[in-house]
Design a protein around this motif. Sequence first.
Motif, PDB file in Angstrom:
ATOM      1  N   GLU A  19       0.860  -1.178   0.000  1.00  0.00           N
ATOM      2  CA  GLU A  19       0.000   0.000   0.000  1.00  0.00           C
ATOM      3  C   GLU A  19       0.901   1.234   0.000  1.00  0.00           C
ATOM      4  N   SER A  20       0.542   2.204  -0.815  1.00  0.00           N
ATOM      5  CA  SER A  20       1.320   3.440  -0.835  1.00  0.00           C
ATOM      6  C   SER A  20       0.384   4.630  -0.708  1.00  0.00           C
ATOM      7  N   HIS A  21       0.869   5.613   0.000  1.00  0.00           N
ATOM      8  CA  HIS A  21       0.111   6.832   0.225  1.00  0.00           C
ATOM      9  C   HIS A  21       1.057   8.016   0.070  1.00  0.00           C
ATOM     10  N   ARG A  22       0.564   9.065  -0.540  1.00  0.00           N
ATOM     11  CA  ARG A  22       1.352  10.297  -0.621  1.00  0.00           C
ATOM     12  C   ARG A  22       1.063  11.107   0.641  1.00  0.00           C
ATOM     13  N   THR A  23       2.117  11.500   1.330  1.00  0.00           N
ATOM     14  CA  THR A  23       1.964  12.256   2.572  1.00  0.00           C
ATOM     15  C   THR A  23       1.784  13.744   2.262  1.00  0.00           C
TER      16      THR A  23
ATOM     17  N   HIS B 159       6.318   9.588  -0.327  1.00  0.00           N
ATOM     18  CA  HIS B 159       5.482   8.393  -0.404  1.00  0.00           C
ATOM     19  C   HIS B 159       5.730   7.517   0.814  1.00  0.00           C
ATOM     20  N   TYR B 160       4.660   7.045   1.412  1.00  0.00           N
ATOM     21  CA  TYR B 160       4.732   6.105   2.533  1.00  0.00           C
ATOM     22  C   TYR B 160       4.298   4.747   2.009  1.00  0.00           C
ATOM     23  N   TYR B 161       5.076   3.712   2.296  1.00  0.00           N
ATOM     24  CA  TYR B 161       4.785   2.355   1.839  1.00  0.00           C
ATOM     25  C   TYR B 161       4.590   1.431   3.032  1.00  0.00           C
TER      26      TYR B 161
END
Length: 73
Positions: free
Chosen positions: A23-27, A32-34
């Motif tokens: 799962e990746s999210h842009r902070t 990017h947080y993985y």
Amino acid sequence: MTTKDVLKLLLISIGYDRKVEIESHRTDDGSHYYDVHGEDANGDVFGFDGYGVLDCISSFLKELSYYPEITEH
């Protein structure tokens, strides 16, 4: 090769090649947080997380140090 491909290869290299989830999210600051998890043939789960590829690799190595039996294969 994408960052997700590199993270998946880390899991495959230690035998956690089933049910790989990344799962990746842009902070808010644009990084990017993985969050990475995989399962081995016995159903054991191994996971790590981090901000960017270098942080994830560092987290992977740190988490791997807690499980010396994984590197014995």
